[in-house]
Write a protein that holds these residues in place. Structure first.
Motif, mmCIF file in Angstrom:
data_model
loop_
_atom_site.group_PDB
_atom_site.id
_atom_site.type_symbol
_atom_site.label_atom_id
_atom_site.label_comp_id
_atom_site.label_asym_id
_atom_site.label_seq_id
_atom_site.Cartn_x
_atom_site.Cartn_y
_atom_site.Cartn_z
ATOM 1 N N SER A 22 1.541 -11.979 13.550
ATOM 2 C CA SER A 22 0.319 -11.977 12.745
ATOM 3 C C SER A 22 0.551 -11.031 11.582
ATOM 4 O O SER A 22 -0.339 -10.353 11.108
ATOM 5 C CB SER A 22 -0.873 -11.525 13.591
ATOM 6 N N PHE A 23 1.794 -11.031 11.120
ATOM 7 C CA PHE A 23 2.271 -10.045 10.147
ATOM 8 C C PHE A 23 1.467 -10.069 8.854
ATOM 9 O O PHE A 23 1.061 -9.033 8.335
ATOM 10 C CB PHE A 23 3.751 -10.317 9.860
ATOM 11 N N ALA A 24 1.234 -11.251 8.319
ATOM 12 C CA ALA A 24 0.557 -11.343 7.025
ATOM 13 C C ALA A 24 -0.838 -10.743 7.073
ATOM 14 O O ALA A 24 -1.345 -10.244 6.075
ATOM 15 C CB ALA A 24 0.486 -12.803 6.579
ATOM 16 N N LYS A 25 -1.476 -10.765 8.257
ATOM 17 C CA LYS A 25 -2.825 -10.232 8.383
ATOM 18 C C LYS A 25 -2.834 -8.714 8.576
ATOM 19 O O LYS A 25 -3.854 -8.075 8.338
ATOM 20 C CB LYS A 25 -3.534 -10.895 9.570
ATOM 21 N N THR A 26 -1.735 -8.159 9.054
ATOM 22 C CA THR A 26 -1.735 -6.747 9.435
ATOM 23 C C THR A 26 -0.872 -5.875 8.539
ATOM 24 O O THR A 26 -0.966 -4.660 8.600
ATOM 25 C CB THR A 26 -1.243 -6.592 10.891
ATOM 26 N N ALA A 27 -0.006 -6.465 7.711
ATOM 27 C CA ALA A 27 0.877 -5.676 6.861
ATOM 28 C C ALA A 27 0.247 -5.443 5.504
ATOM 29 O O ALA A 27 -0.265 -6.365 4.865
ATOM 30 C CB ALA A 27 2.212 -6.394 6.688
ATOM 31 N N ALA A 28 0.287 -4.178 5.063
ATOM 32 C CA ALA A 28 -0.208 -3.859 3.732
ATOM 33 C C ALA A 28 0.913 -3.924 2.715
ATOM 34 O O ALA A 28 0.740 -4.423 1.619
ATOM 35 C CB ALA A 28 -0.835 -2.466 3.734
ATOM 36 N N GLU A 29 2.085 -3.415 3.071
ATOM 37 C CA GLU A 29 3.179 -3.346 2.113
ATOM 38 C C GLU A 29 4.491 -3.211 2.863
ATOM 39 O O GLU A 29 4.560 -2.599 3.930
ATOM 40 C CB GLU A 29 2.988 -2.146 1.183
ATOM 41 N N VAL A 30 5.541 -3.788 2.311
ATOM 42 C CA VAL A 30 6.879 -3.657 2.862
ATOM 43 C C VAL A 30 7.801 -3.193 1.741
ATOM 44 O O VAL A 30 7.801 -3.770 0.652
ATOM 45 C CB VAL A 30 7.392 -4.994 3.448
ATOM 46 N N GLN A 31 8.576 -2.152 2.005
ATOM 47 C CA GLN A 31 9.530 -1.650 1.025
ATOM 48 C C GLN A 31 10.864 -1.401 1.702
ATOM 49 O O GLN A 31 10.905 -0.889 2.808
ATOM 50 C CB GLN A 31 9.059 -0.312 0.436
ATOM 51 N N ARG A 32 11.944 -1.741 1.023
ATOM 52 C CA ARG A 32 13.294 -1.390 1.475
ATOM 53 C C ARG A 32 13.779 -0.243 0.603
ATOM 54 O O ARG A 32 13.837 -0.354 -0.619
ATOM 55 C CB ARG A 32 14.235 -2.594 1.383
ATOM 56 N N ILE A 33 14.130 0.865 1.241
ATOM 57 C CA ILE A 33 14.356 2.118 0.528
ATOM 58 C C ILE A 33 15.739 2.655 0.872
ATOM 59 O O ILE A 33 16.111 2.732 2.054
ATOM 60 C CB ILE A 33 13.285 3.157 0.928
ATOM 61 N N TRP A 53 19.808 2.199 4.785
ATOM 62 C CA TRP A 53 18.505 1.740 4.306
ATOM 63 C C TRP A 53 17.437 1.879 5.378
ATOM 64 O O TRP A 53 17.731 1.767 6.579
ATOM 65 C CB TRP A 53 18.572 0.260 3.896
ATOM 66 N N ILE A 54 16.208 2.088 4.931
ATOM 67 C CA ILE A 54 15.056 1.897 5.792
ATOM 68 C C ILE A 54 14.170 0.834 5.169
ATOM 69 O O ILE A 54 14.085 0.726 3.943
ATOM 70 C CB ILE A 54 14.244 3.189 6.026
ATOM 71 N N THR A 55 13.536 0.044 6.026
ATOM 72 C CA THR A 55 12.504 -0.885 5.572
ATOM 73 C C THR A 55 11.185 -0.409 6.148
ATOM 74 O O THR A 55 11.017 -0.335 7.367
ATOM 75 C CB THR A 55 12.794 -2.324 6.007
ATOM 76 N N LEU A 56 10.279 -0.068 5.258
ATOM 77 C CA LEU A 56 8.978 0.476 5.624
ATOM 78 C C LEU A 56 7.970 -0.654 5.764
ATOM 79 O O LEU A 56 7.702 -1.377 4.808
ATOM 80 C CB LEU A 56 8.533 1.469 4.545
ATOM 81 N N HIS A 57 7.429 -0.805 6.967
ATOM 82 C CA HIS A 57 6.383 -1.788 7.247
ATOM 83 C C HIS A 57 5.079 -1.020 7.456
ATOM 84 O O HIS A 57 4.918 -0.352 8.482
ATOM 85 C CB HIS A 57 6.696 -2.592 8.510
ATOM 86 N N GLN A 58 4.164 -1.131 6.505
ATOM 87 C CA GLN A 58 2.909 -0.393 6.584
ATOM 88 C C GLN A 58 1.766 -1.305 7.007
ATOM 89 O O GLN A 58 1.563 -2.373 6.417
ATOM 90 C CB GLN A 58 2.578 0.238 5.229
ATOM 91 N N PRO A 59 0.992 -0.891 8.013
ATOM 92 C CA PRO A 59 -0.176 -1.687 8.407
ATOM 93 C C PRO A 59 -1.317 -1.529 7.411
ATOM 94 O O PRO A 59 -1.355 -0.584 6.630
ATOM 95 C CB PRO A 59 -0.560 -1.111 9.775
ATOM 96 N N VAL A 60 -2.250 -2.462 7.458
ATOM 97 C CA VAL A 60 -3.409 -2.386 6.581
ATOM 98 C C VAL A 60 -4.234 -1.140 6.888
ATOM 99 O O VAL A 60 -4.711 -0.448 5.992
ATOM 100 C CB VAL A 60 -4.269 -3.656 6.734
ATOM 101 N N ALA A 61 -4.385 -0.839 8.172
ATOM 102 C CA ALA A 61 -5.174 0.319 8.591
ATOM 103 C C ALA A 61 -4.286 1.244 9.423
ATOM 104 O O ALA A 61 -4.317 1.193 10.656
ATOM 105 C CB ALA A 61 -6.398 -0.125 9.390
ATOM 106 N N PRO A 62 -3.489 2.103 8.799
ATOM 107 C CA PRO A 62 -2.569 2.970 9.543
ATOM 108 C C PRO A 62 -3.324 3.959 10.423
ATOM 109 O O PRO A 62 -4.356 4.509 10.017
ATOM 110 C CB PRO A 62 -1.798 3.709 8.438
#
Length: 293
Positions: A22-33, A53-62
């Motif tokens: 349900s990623f599209a509903k819960t992810a706010a932003e994804v960044q590869r750093i 590298w890290i890939t940051l998966h941020q939820p909509v409501a952390p």
């Protein structure tokens, strides 16, 4: 460098069931750093032209918790789908920021993966305010050889270098908790020979073997650890988890060991009742941990 959410969703969907995504509903932003800006340390004050590298998966409501995720692969590869981005997709459904670590493969350069894991933790802590993370609720999770890396990070850490010119270098690399799933822990007889060789080389010294046999590196400052292993794991013996759990108990460290009756290595391909059981109990465990603190 940022990644479009749609592209990451495709990657996760390839390794998870439709019910898990349900990623599209819960992810706010994804960044590869990038962690090292192209100049990565290999130990003993030497660098190489390489990157982790890290890939940051941020939820909509952390909810303030973040977990650095270390995929397995025997230190010879990285299972970044089911043991990386798939795990991040699960975590963000629960408000947890998932940080997938693509660490460098050691090829006998034993310090390399640990330096990457420590840098990942420092990076999350240094960016805690911007990423809506509580700097005292940053954990690490690992699977198989990634579990060895996570347990190494949980037993080998420092407070940061107060003389560093950047905020990342000044941040502590101690994780606040660790979750280890069918981990390699020991590099002794109960460990995994391929993992040991890939990390330490063909003929490591006894001192080096002990240094990376993490059941022998537990101290009173080791963070709380959750472990899980299947009794019928023929690839990595559950004795790895038992050894570390016993060492944690001996030092009075908060710990839980969930021994599963079946599932083998990979727990039936990352699905089913054994997979669900460790996820449910791990969530409950570090939820209780956060409330206690």
């Amino acid at each position: 460098m940022k990644i479009h959410i749609a592209l990451v969703t495709v990657l996760i969907a390839a390794t998870c069931s439709a019910d898990d995504v349900s990623f599209a509903k819960t992810a706010a932003e994804v960044q590869r750093i990038s962690l090292w800006n192209g100049q990565a340390p290999i130990g003993e004050n030497a660098n190489e032209d390489a990157e982790a590298w890290i890939t940051l998966h941020q939820p909509v409501a952390p909810n303030g918790t973040a977990i650095v995720i270390c995929p397995g692969g025997g230190y010879g590869g990285l299972v970044v789908g089911p043991e990386g981005h798939g795990i991040a997709a699960w975590l963000i459904q629960h408000g947890i920021t998932g940080v997938v670590l693509e660490y460098r493969l050691p090829a006998g350069r034993h310090a390399v993966p640990l330096l990457d894991a420590q840098r990942a933790i420092r990076t999350v802590r240094a960016n805690a305010k911007r990423w809506k993370v509580d700097p005292s609720r940053i954990g690490i999770m690992g699977f198989s050889a990634g579990g060895h890396l996570a347990s190494t990070a949980a037993t080998h850490f420092d407070k940061g270098d107060e003389t560093a010119t950047d905020a990342i270098g000044r941040a502590s690399c101690r994780p606040d908790f660790a979750i280890l799933v069918y981990p390699v822990v020991s590099l002794g007889p109960k460990g995994h020979s391929g993992t040991k060789t890939n990390l330490l080389g063909e003929e490591p010294s006894p001192e080096l073997v002990k240094f990376y046999s993490n059941e022998s590196q537990v101290t009173p400052n080791t963070p709380p650890i959750f472990l899980t292993h299947a009794l019928d794991d023929k690839v990595v013996s559950p004795e790895n988890s038992r050894l570390l759990f016993a060492a944690l108990q001996a030092k009075g460290i908060a710990a839980k060991y969930l021994e599963l009756p079946s599932g083998g290595h990979g727990l039936n391909g990352y699905k089913g009742p054994m997979w669900d059981a460790w996820q449910e109990q791990a969530l409950a465990w570090f939820g209780d941990l956060n409330r206690a603190n």
